[in-house]
Every structure is written in structure tokens, then in C-alpha cells.
Motif scaffolding. Structure first.
Motif, short mmCIF file in Angstrom:
data_model
loop_
_atom_site.label_atom_id
_atom_site.label_comp_id
_atom_site.label_asym_id
_atom_site.label_seq_id
_atom_site.Cartn_x
_atom_site.Cartn_y
_atom_site.Cartn_z
N SER A 31 13.44 5.94 -41.27
CA SER A 31 13.31 6.99 -42.29
C SER A 31 12.72 8.28 -41.73
N LEU A 32 12.14 8.21 -40.52
CA LEU A 32 11.48 9.39 -39.94
C LEU A 32 12.18 9.90 -38.68
N LEU A 33 13.44 9.52 -38.49
CA LEU A 33 14.15 9.97 -37.29
C LEU A 33 14.24 11.49 -37.23
N GLY A 34 14.44 12.10 -38.38
CA GLY A 34 14.50 13.56 -38.40
C GLY A 34 13.17 14.19 -38.01
N ASP A 36 10.86 12.78 -36.09
CA ASP A 36 10.66 12.55 -34.65
C ASP A 36 11.42 13.56 -33.82
N ALA A 37 12.67 13.86 -34.24
CA ALA A 37 13.47 14.82 -33.48
C ALA A 37 12.88 16.22 -33.55
N ALA A 38 12.27 16.55 -34.68
CA ALA A 38 11.69 17.88 -34.84
C ALA A 38 10.31 18.00 -34.21
N HIS A 39 9.67 16.85 -33.88
CA HIS A 39 8.33 16.86 -33.30
C HIS A 39 8.30 15.98 -32.06
N PRO A 40 9.00 16.42 -30.99
CA PRO A 40 8.99 15.63 -29.75
C PRO A 40 7.59 15.65 -29.11
N ASP A 41 7.22 14.55 -28.46
CA ASP A 41 5.93 14.45 -27.79
C ASP A 41 6.05 14.80 -26.31
N ARG A 42 4.92 15.15 -25.71
CA ARG A 42 4.92 15.35 -24.26
C ARG A 42 5.17 14.01 -23.59
N VAL A 43 6.15 13.98 -22.70
CA VAL A 43 6.54 12.72 -22.06
C VAL A 43 5.38 12.12 -21.30
N LEU A 44 4.61 12.95 -20.61
CA LEU A 44 3.50 12.44 -19.81
C LEU A 44 2.42 11.82 -20.69
N ASP A 45 2.21 12.43 -21.87
CA ASP A 45 1.22 11.85 -22.80
C ASP A 45 1.65 10.46 -23.25
N VAL A 46 2.92 10.34 -23.60
CA VAL A 46 3.43 9.05 -24.07
C VAL A 46 3.34 8.00 -22.96
N LEU A 47 3.71 8.38 -21.73
CA LEU A 47 3.61 7.44 -20.61
C LEU A 47 2.16 7.03 -20.37
N PRO A 84 5.79 9.02 -35.06
CA PRO A 84 5.84 7.60 -35.45
C PRO A 84 6.61 6.71 -34.49
N LEU A 85 7.74 7.17 -33.96
CA LEU A 85 8.52 6.34 -33.05
C LEU A 85 7.75 6.03 -31.79
N ASP A 86 7.17 7.05 -31.16
CA ASP A 86 6.42 6.83 -29.93
C ASP A 86 5.16 6.00 -30.19
N ALA A 87 4.51 6.24 -31.33
CA ALA A 87 3.32 5.45 -31.67
C ALA A 87 3.67 3.98 -31.83
N THR A 88 4.83 3.70 -32.43
CA THR A 88 5.27 2.32 -32.60
C THR A 88 5.58 1.66 -31.26
N SER A 124 0.87 -1.53 -37.78
CA SER A 124 -0.26 -0.67 -38.14
C SER A 124 -0.09 0.73 -37.57
N ASN A 125 0.48 0.84 -36.36
CA ASN A 125 0.74 2.16 -35.79
C ASN A 125 1.76 2.94 -36.61
N ALA A 126 2.83 2.26 -37.02
CA ALA A 126 3.87 2.94 -37.80
C ALA A 126 3.31 3.44 -39.13
N LEU A 127 2.48 2.61 -39.78
CA LEU A 127 1.90 3.01 -41.06
C LEU A 127 0.97 4.22 -40.90
N ALA A 128 0.08 4.15 -39.89
CA ALA A 128 -0.86 5.25 -39.68
C ALA A 128 -0.15 6.52 -39.22
N ALA A 129 0.87 6.37 -38.35
CA ALA A 129 1.61 7.55 -37.89
C ALA A 129 2.39 8.19 -39.03
N LEU A 130 2.86 7.39 -39.98
CA LEU A 130 3.52 7.93 -41.16
C LEU A 130 2.55 8.80 -41.96
N LEU A 131 1.30 8.32 -42.09
CA LEU A 131 0.29 9.11 -42.79
C LEU A 131 0.00 10.40 -42.02
#
Length: 466
Positions: A31-34, A36-47, A84-88, A124-131
Motif C-alpha cells: 500500500s506504500l509503494l508510491g 517508498d518511490a517518492a522517499h528513497p533512502d540513502r543506500v549506505l544508510d540502509v546497508l 517502510p520497505l527498507d525498514a521491513t 513491528s517495523n512496518a507498523l511503526a514505519a507506516l506511522l
């Protein structure tokens, strides 16, 4: 057979629950793909967060139920910083850390630890990231919403873990919370604080990564300290119990030996008296004296059994699952008088031990009866089996009674110490002696919200033929 069916039903329910959490996390992300696409994360942070999640999931502190890792620190930072996607995905990383740290346990318990932890962390990550997605102002999350998001993740984890334990063990959620999770509020508060700090210092700069790493290293050091303290406290308590029991056993052995000799002499003289030559009053006095002497010998025999019981090891292994099930069956009439509910959680692992089955049944009878007596009317007593961290099979008996006070704790295994009206104070003393002669341990692990006694014994090992 019914116990096996119940265990299988709980196992399937656990897998269904974990699958449901993963499915819910997937739906949130779809439901949050749009977003996620509009708010990309820094790749290094995610890694960085992914690797940190793996590493901080590896060191664990064993609890009465389950384990505690440091993942909450990274999870809290991830739901603030990542979409949300990266947090999950970062939540799913816990499965890798857990697999690396508990590979031996996983071979015995199956994939449930991996699936359960991954589902809870991802959910729990998906729920909190949604908030967090709803509370962001542009790409920034102010302090109060940031803290609220982290606390949401922690509360969600507590709720999900409690539900998972309730499904797998058959215990009520309040009982699970009371036994384990409420004792960890200080740890969760620390997780929230550390996650909040990392969410601010991890800004994509080299200094930010260094500072975040320092926070993680300090958390690891704290965990080692807590784990070491728990081990030392446990060992000191067990050593203290063993020392006291040994002192009392030696004292009892000496007293019993001397009194037995005197009582044997008294009984011999009493038997030589010809009752036919006595009148009714003297005959009644003789019978009373003989009964008193026999009672004294029986008490001395009980004390001797508690001090140094004679163990006859069975050539065949004794299965603690069967022993626990038998103890539950034998205790049902006693439990019905107080409407105490009896529960059992049998281990899927091999919990066969080398033991004297008769004496071990006596230990279980003592522990279960004590637990029923300690539980309130309408209370609960639970038996569980499994293997400790060192591989020793164990059986635990837990009740939801008042527990044991600090003043009484260090007298538990002494002869004639009891808090029950009409109790002899020999049950735990004798049980400790029996377990000691089995080269095992009888450990008190409860608190003021309930008593937990655990019997850990050496595993049965097939000896090679001579």
C-alpha cells in the motif's frame, strides 16, 4: 497422544501467526509503494542499518522465556530513518543474526525461531514505519513524533512476542508479560534512548557512522555485563544452595546415625516385653511407646533419604516429557480441590536423562504438589521441558502464587524449613538431595509473582558395548 496433538496444534498455530504477521507487513508495504518511490533512502544508510541489525541480533541474553537481543536499537533507528520497505527489510535481517548465533538450537527447534523473530521484527517495523510516514514533515521527523514512532515499534514488539509465547505455550498473555517481559522495561527504555540517539547522529557523514557505531559497541558492552551478572548471580545462588545442603546433609547424617542406634536398642527392648504379663493400662502404654518409636524411625529414614538418597540408575533413558505428563496426571485430583489449572509444554527436543525413575517421580510429585499448594484458588501451574544453554535436559514447574521472599529464599532447601501450615519441610530438602545424587541441579528461578523450580539433569548417553 492428546498431548502430542496439542503440541502439534500449538506449533501449527505459531507458524500461522508468524505467516500472518509477514503477510500483514507485505500488505502495508504494497500500500506504500508510491511513498517508498517518492522517499528513497540513502543506500549506505540502509546497508549500515542492515549489517548492524544482523550483528546486534547475534549476542543474546537468555531469559526465563526466550532471549533478548539488541536488535531493538537498530529497529528503532530504522523506523525513523528509513521508508517502510527498507525498514521491513532491516527487520528481516534479524533472521540472519539469529541463525548465526543459535545454529545448534535451531537444529533442535526447527525454523520457528527464525520465522517467529523475523515476522515480529518485520511486522513491528512496518507498523511503526507506516506511522512515521504519516507524521513526517517533508522528509524530517520532529522529536516528539520520532519518539512516538520508536515507542510504537517497541510496544508492537512486546504485544507480538507476548501473543507468540501465548500461542506456543498455552499460557495467558498476562502471565507471559508477568513472567518475562515486564522485567525488561528498563532494557526497552534503553533501546528507545539508543535508537533515538542513532536516528540523530546517522546523517550520512563519516562522523555519523562512527558515532552510531560507538552507540552500538557501548550497547554490546552493556549486554555482556548484564549477561555476565546474570550468570554469576545464578552460579553464586546455586553454589550457596549446594553448600548449605551439603552442610545440613552431613549434620543430618551424623544425627541420624547416632539416633538410629539408640532407637534400634529401644525397639529391641520394647519387643522383648511380654504383653501377656501386663495389665491393660501398661499394655496400652507399651503400644503407645512402640508406635512412637516406629514413627521416630520413619522420620529418621526420611531424613536419611533426603541427606544421601540411594540412587539406582535405570539402564534405560528416562524421558522428561513422559515424566512431566505423568506428574500432571497424578496431580489433577489435588488441583481440582483448588480449581487450579494445570498446563504442560513438552519439548520437541530429546530430553532423555540417566536417572532413577522412582526417585525422580518423587521429586516431580514434591514440586508439583508444592506449586499447587502455593497457587491461589483458580490459579495455574505449568510444567515445561527443554534443554538449557549447556545442553542439559530440564523440567520446570511454575506457579502464579506469591513466590518466595528474599528472607525465605536462602532457606528453601534446608530440612524442616516450610512456609506451609502443617508442612514437614522435608520435600524440597529430599528433592535437592535426590537431584544432587543424579549430578544434576535443582534451581529456584522465580520471583514474588510466582515460583519456578527447575530440575536440570545430565543427558542420557548410550555407552558403547564392552
Amino acid at each position: 497422544m492428546q498431548l502430542i496433538k496439542n503440541d502439534l496444534r500449538r506449533l501449527l498455530a505459531g507458524y500461522a501467526y508468524a505467516s500472518g504477521l509477514l503477510g500483514a507487513a507485505l500488505l502495508v508495504n504494497l500500500s506504500l509503494l508510491g511513498y517508498d518511490a517518492a522517499h528513497p533512502d540513502r543506500v549506505l544508510d540502509v546497508l549500515y542499518l542492515f549489517v548492524a541489525a544482523v550483528l546486534l541480533s547475534m549476542p543474546v541474553v537468555r531469559l526465563q522465556q526466550g532471549t533478548l537481543s539488541l536488535y531493538g536499537i537498530i529497529g528503532g533507528a530504522a523506523v525513523v530513518l528509513a521508508n517502510p520497505l527498507d525498514a521491513t527489510i532491516i527487520g528481516l535481517a534479524t533472521a540472519i543474526g539469529l541463525a548465526a548465533s543459535t545454529s545448534i538450537a535451531l537444529r533442535r527447534r526447527g525454523v520457528w525461531p527464525l520465522l517467529g523473530n523475523a515476522a515480529i521484527c518485520a511486522g513491528s517495523n512496518a507498523l511503526a514505519a507506516l506511522l512515521a510516514a504519516q507524521l513526517r514533515v517533508g522528509s524530517y521527523l520532529p522529536f516528539a513524533p520520532r519518539l512516538a514512532v520508536i515507542l510504537t515499534m517497541i510496544v508492537a514488539q512486546i504485544a507480538m512476542v507476548s501473543t507468540a509465547f501465548s500461542i506456543r505455550t498455552g499460557q495467558s498473555i498476562p502471565n507471559v508479560l508477568r513472567q518475562t517481559l515486564l522485567q525488561l522495561l528498563a532494557s526497552y527504555a534503553y533501546f528507545a534512548l539508543a535508537a533515538l540517539v542513532i536516528s540523530y547522529v546517522l546523517d550520512g557523514t563519516p562522523l555519523g557512522y562512527v558515532l552510531a557505531t560507538i552507540v552500538c559497541v557501548l550497547a554490546l558492552a552493556l549486554t555482556d555485563t548484564i549477561a555476565g551478572r546474570r550468570v554469576r548471580t545464578g552460579l553464586e545462588s546455586e553454589l550457596s544452595d549446594a553448600d548449605r545442603h551439603l552442610v545440613h546433609s552431613r549434620a543430618v547424617e551424623g544425627v541420624v546415625h547416632n539416633l538410629r542406634n539408640h532407637m534400634a536398642t529401644a525397639q529391641a527392648y520394647l519387643r522383648e516385653i511380654d504383653t501377656r504379663k501386663l495389665d491393660d493400662v501398661d499394655r496400652e502404654s507399651l503400644e503407645t511407646a512402640t508406635e512412637a518409636a516406629n514413627d521416630a524411625v520413619a522420620v529418621l529414614h526420611s531424613l536419611a533419604q533426603g541427606a544421601t538418597p540411594k540412587v539406582s540408575f535405570s539402564p534405560n533413558p528416562v524421558d522428561l516429557n513422559e515424566l512431566a505428563a505423568r506428574a500432571i496426571g497424578m496431580a489433577r485430583p489435588r488441583a481440582r480441590t483448588k480449581e487450579v489449572q494445570l498446563g504442560i509444554r513438552e519439548s520437541a527436543a530429546d530430553v532423555k536423562v540417566r536417572a532413577d525413575p522412582l526417585l525422580l517421580r518423587e521429586v516431580m510429585t514434591n514440586l508439583v504438589n508444592n506449586a499447587i499448594d502455593a497457587a491461589p484458588d483458580g490459579g495455574r501451574v505449568d510444567l515445561s521441558t527443554g534443554r538449557r544453554a549447556n545442553g542439559s535436559p530440564f523440567v520446570s514447574v511454575a506457579d502464579n502464587g506469591p513466590g518466595v521472599t528474599d528472607d525465605h529464599r536462602h532457606h528453601l532447601f534446608e530440612p524442616h524449613f516450610t512456609t506451609k501450615e502443617g508442612g514437614t519441610g522435608l520435600g524440597l530438602f529430599m528433592s535437592y538431595g535426590i537431584v544432587r545424587e543424579h549430578q544434576g541441579q535443582l534451581i529456584y528461578e522465580g520471583n514474588r509473582r510466582g515460583a519456578v523450580f527447575t530440575v536440570a539433569l545430565p543427558a542420557f548417553v548410550n555407552e558403547p558395548p564392552q
